[in-house]
Scaffold this motif. Structure first.
Motif, PDB file in Angstrom:
ATOM      1  N   GLY A  71       4.614  11.382   4.537  1.00 21.76           N
ATOM      2  CA  GLY A  71       3.738  10.228   4.302  1.00 21.76           C
ATOM      3  C   GLY A  71       4.097   9.068   5.215  1.00 21.76           C
ATOM      4  N   PHE A  72       3.948   9.279   6.536  1.00 20.50           N
ATOM      5  CA  PHE A  72       4.433   8.274   7.493  1.00 20.50           C
ATOM      6  C   PHE A  72       3.553   7.035   7.581  1.00 20.50           C
ATOM      7  CE2 PHE A  72       2.287  11.589  10.160  1.00 20.50           C
ATOM      8  CZ  PHE A  72       1.228  10.829  10.638  1.00 20.50           C
ATOM      9  N   GLY A  73       2.422   7.006   6.897  1.00 18.64           N
ATOM     10  CA  GLY A  73       1.568   5.799   6.889  1.00 18.64           C
ATOM     11  C   GLY A  73       1.081   5.486   8.288  1.00 18.64           C
ATOM     12  N   ALA A  93       4.335  14.167   8.379  1.00 21.07           N
ATOM     13  CA  ALA A  93       3.185  14.678   7.619  1.00 21.07           C
ATOM     14  C   ALA A  93       2.461  13.503   6.983  1.00 21.07           C
ATOM     15  CB  ALA A  93       3.654  15.646   6.535  1.00 21.07           C
ATOM     16  N   GLU A  94       1.144  13.473   7.161  1.00 21.11           N
ATOM     17  CA  GLU A  94       0.353  12.366   6.581  1.00 21.11           C
ATOM     18  C   GLU A  94      -1.119  12.802   6.513  1.00 21.11           C
ATOM     19  OE1 GLU A  94       0.901   8.939   5.316  1.00 21.11           O
ATOM     20  OE2 GLU A  94      -1.100   9.651   4.823  1.00 21.11           O
ATOM     21  N   PRO A  95      -1.695  12.809   5.321  1.00 20.54           N
ATOM     22  CA  PRO A  95      -3.107  13.190   5.223  1.00 20.54           C
ATOM     23  C   PRO A  95      -4.082  12.045   5.516  1.00 20.54           C
ATOM     24  CG  PRO A  95      -2.153  12.969   3.023  1.00 20.54           C
ATOM     25  CD  PRO A  95      -1.053  12.678   4.012  1.00 20.54           C
ATOM     26  N   TYR A  96      -3.598  10.809   5.585  1.00 25.03           N
ATOM     27  CA  TYR A  96      -4.457   9.637   5.767  1.00 25.03           C
ATOM     28  C   TYR A  96      -4.853   9.564   7.246  1.00 25.03           C
ATOM     29  CZ  TYR A  96      -5.035   4.494   6.210  1.00 25.03           C
ATOM     30  OH  TYR A  96      -5.468   3.228   6.500  1.00 25.03           O
ATOM     31  N   ASP A 121      -1.395  17.334   3.928  1.00 25.79           N
ATOM     32  CA  ASP A 121      -0.473  17.304   2.796  1.00 25.79           C
ATOM     33  C   ASP A 121       0.831  18.028   3.167  1.00 25.79           C
ATOM     34  OD1 ASP A 121       0.794  17.971   0.284  1.00 25.79           O
ATOM     35  OD2 ASP A 121      -1.128  17.582  -0.694  1.00 25.79           O
ATOM     36  N   VAL A 122       1.950  17.387   2.917  1.00 30.07           N
ATOM     37  CA  VAL A 122       3.232  17.987   3.317  1.00 30.07           C
ATOM     38  C   VAL A 122       3.492  19.304   2.581  1.00 30.07           C
ATOM     39  CG1 VAL A 122       4.744  16.846   1.618  1.00 30.07           C
ATOM     40  CG2 VAL A 122       5.627  17.398   3.891  1.00 30.07           C
ATOM     41  N   LEU A 140       9.336   7.285   2.380  1.00 28.66           N
ATOM     42  CA  LEU A 140       9.404   5.820   2.446  1.00 28.66           C
ATOM     43  C   LEU A 140       8.194   5.211   1.751  1.00 28.66           C
ATOM     44  CD1 LEU A 140      10.529   5.709   6.189  1.00 28.66           C
ATOM     45  CD2 LEU A 140      11.973   5.830   4.122  1.00 28.66           C
ATOM     46  N   TYR A 141       8.459   4.474   0.731  1.00 29.74           N
ATOM     47  CA  TYR A 141       7.413   3.816  -0.047  1.00 29.74           C
ATOM     48  C   TYR A 141       6.331   4.806  -0.474  1.00 29.74           C
ATOM     49  CZ  TYR A 141      10.086  -0.205   0.953  1.00 29.74           C
ATOM     50  OH  TYR A 141      11.149  -1.061   1.005  1.00 29.74           O
ATOM     51  N   ASP A 143       3.564   6.682  -2.793  1.00 31.94           N
ATOM     52  CA  ASP A 143       2.558   6.096  -3.699  1.00 31.94           C
ATOM     53  C   ASP A 143       3.182   5.872  -5.074  1.00 31.94           C
ATOM     54  OD1 ASP A 143       0.531   6.103  -1.761  1.00 31.94           O
ATOM     55  OD2 ASP A 143       0.090   8.209  -2.160  1.00 31.94           O
ATOM     56  N   THR A 216       8.695  -0.816   7.272  1.00 34.57           N
ATOM     57  CA  THR A 216       7.379  -0.167   7.391  1.00 34.57           C
ATOM     58  C   THR A 216       6.309  -1.128   6.898  1.00 34.57           C
ATOM     59  OG1 THR A 216       7.448   0.721   5.158  1.00 34.57           O
ATOM     60  CG2 THR A 216       8.461   2.059   6.897  1.00 34.57           C
ATOM     61  N   ARG A 217       5.062  -0.744   7.093  1.00 35.78           N
ATOM     62  CA  ARG A 217       3.948  -1.606   6.656  1.00 35.78           C
ATOM     63  C   ARG A 217       4.000  -1.864   5.155  1.00 35.78           C
ATOM     64  NH1 ARG A 217      -1.836  -0.784   7.967  1.00 35.78           N
ATOM     65  NH2 ARG A 217      -1.581   1.169   6.854  1.00 35.78           N
ATOM     66  N   TYR A 218       4.351  -0.826   4.398  1.00 38.10           N
ATOM     67  CA  TYR A 218       4.397  -1.014   2.941  1.00 38.10           C
ATOM     68  C   TYR A 218       5.576  -1.858   2.519  1.00 38.10           C
ATOM     69  CZ  TYR A 218       0.250   1.334   1.528  1.00 38.10           C
ATOM     70  OH  TYR A 218      -1.075   1.622   1.314  1.00 38.10           O
TER      71      TYR A 218
HETATM   72  C1  LIG Z   1       2.305   3.810  -0.007  1.00 37.92           C
HETATM   73  S1  LIG Z   1       2.024   4.717   1.467  1.00 37.92           S
HETATM   74  C2  LIG Z   1       3.489   4.390   2.433  1.00 37.92           C
HETATM   75  C3  LIG Z   1       3.284   4.677   3.890  1.00 37.92           C
HETATM   76  C4  LIG Z   1       4.519   4.448   4.791  1.00 37.92           C
HETATM   77  N1  LIG Z   1       5.584   5.396   4.476  1.00 37.92           N
HETATM   78  C5  LIG Z   1       5.032   3.032   4.707  1.00 37.92           C
HETATM   79  O1  LIG Z   1       6.138   2.819   4.177  1.00 37.92           O
HETATM   80  O2  LIG Z   1       4.318   2.122   5.179  1.00 37.92           O
HETATM   81  C6  LIG Z   1       2.298   6.384   0.934  1.00 37.92           C
HETATM   82  C7  LIG Z   1       1.787   7.405   1.934  1.00 37.92           C
HETATM   83  O3  LIG Z   1       2.120   8.719   1.501  1.00 37.92           O
HETATM   84  C8  LIG Z   1       1.067   9.589   1.860  1.00 37.92           C
HETATM   85  N2  LIG Z   1       1.144  10.785   1.013  1.00 37.92           N
HETATM   86  C9  LIG Z   1       0.887  10.868  -0.313  1.00 37.92           C
HETATM   87  N3  LIG Z   1       1.015  12.143  -0.740  1.00 37.92           N
HETATM   88  C10 LIG Z   1       1.379  12.866   0.356  1.00 37.92           C
HETATM   89  C11 LIG Z   1       1.639  14.259   0.567  1.00 37.92           C
HETATM   90  N4  LIG Z   1       1.555  15.140  -0.433  1.00 37.92           N
HETATM   91  N5  LIG Z   1       1.956  14.664   1.811  1.00 37.92           N
HETATM   92  C12 LIG Z   1       2.050  13.769   2.830  1.00 37.92           C
HETATM   93  N6  LIG Z   1       1.810  12.456   2.683  1.00 37.92           N
HETATM   94  C13 LIG Z   1       1.471  12.010   1.466  1.00 37.92           C
HETATM   95  C14 LIG Z   1      -0.175   8.739   1.629  1.00 37.92           C
HETATM   96  O4  LIG Z   1      -1.300   9.217   2.366  1.00 37.92           O
HETATM   97  C15 LIG Z   1       0.274   7.375   2.098  1.00 37.92           C
HETATM   98  O5  LIG Z   1      -0.016   7.132   3.454  1.00 37.92           O
END
Ligand SMILES: C[S@@+](CC[C@H](N)C(=O)[O-])C[C@H]1O[C@@H](n2cnc3c(N)ncnc32)[C@H](O)[C@@H]1O
Length: 237
Positions: A71-73, A93-96, A121-122, A140-141, A143, A216-218
């Protein structure tokens, strides 16, 4: 058992096709297609590997240790680690989809070549990563899922941490950062159950960032909103 989180099993190009006209600017669509084609070593995961042949990390990264960011954002931490550690191969890995687009811009600017992307999805990546193949993982951060009835959707549950544990080498480091006190509680409860020990003094305490940390952004958002970051380090037993 194989999980099935990406129902189509489509090649990655079709994966992007599904997002056309859904929030991505035209330039980003082109950017994604062109950059993912050129990216070395390219996208990974079973979306691009429907037979789920285990990934050959040796040929992807030439035998370097491999680190994974879940979830690298926007990708700032991932690119920072790739640039600071040229002797390591990084997988993110990042689905966004907008996050993937942002990452590609940062890869281009930094000129790093030791980074592979799983744009999804990871859990689909866990299915194709060999056992005991990853030396370090970052979460990192994640959801926060603040409502109690949603806590079981958090990443730090057996569904996610057990397959993560399978792909980590014994002794591998797993870093978790969060600004949510109840997420700290659940992480400290759940992660050790899957064969990890918490290194309570790494870094010195849980409010001190790791020496090689960039925000990170979050995390920036959490700081603006007066929430306190926590940094937890685990070692895979
Ligand atoms: C709150 S954001 C934090 C993003 C970044 N790590 C930061 O600190 O700015 C959480 C991220 O985890 C990703 N995420 C959630 N479930 C995931 C999964 N199963 N596999 C990969 N990424 C996932 C989301 O798409 C989202 O971008």
């Amino acid at each position: 058992m194989k999980s099935d989180h990406h129902p189509s099993g489509a090649p990655w190009r079709n994966f992007y096709g599904r997002f056309k006209g859904k929030g991505l600017r035209k330039s980003q669509e082109v950017f994604l297609d062109e950059d993912l084609d050129q990216l070395s070593p390219g996208p990974v995961g079973w979306d691009v590997n429907p037979d789920r042949t285990p990934l050959d990390l040796e040929s992807l990264f030439g035998g370097k240790p491999v680190w994974l960011e879940i979830g690298f954002g926007g990708g700032e931490h991932l690119v920072h680690q790739a640039a600071s550690n040229p002797d390591v191969g990084l997988i993110g890995a990042e689905p966004y989809i907008n996050g993937v687009a942002m990452l590609l811009g940062k890869i281009r600017d930094a000129g790093v070549g030791n980074l592979a992307v799983h744009p999804g999805d990871v859990r689909n990546l866990f299915d194709v990563l060999p056992e005991a193949s990853i030396s370090r993982a970052f979460l990192l951060y994640p959801d926060p899922w603040p409502k109690k009835r949603h806590h079981r959707r958090r990443f730090v549950t057996e569904e996610h941490i057990a397959p993560l544990a399978r792909v980590l080498k014994p002794g591998a480091i797993f870093r978790v950062a969060t600004d949510i006190p109840d997420y700290v509680r659940q992480t400290l409860q759940e992660v050790p159950r899957q064969g990890f020990e918490w290194l309570a003094e790494t870094p010195t305490d849980w409010n001190t960032p790791w020496p090689d940390w960039i925000s990170t952004r979050y995390e920036e958002k959490a700081l603006r909103e007066d929430r306190t970051p926590h940094y937890l380090t685990f070692r895979k037993l």
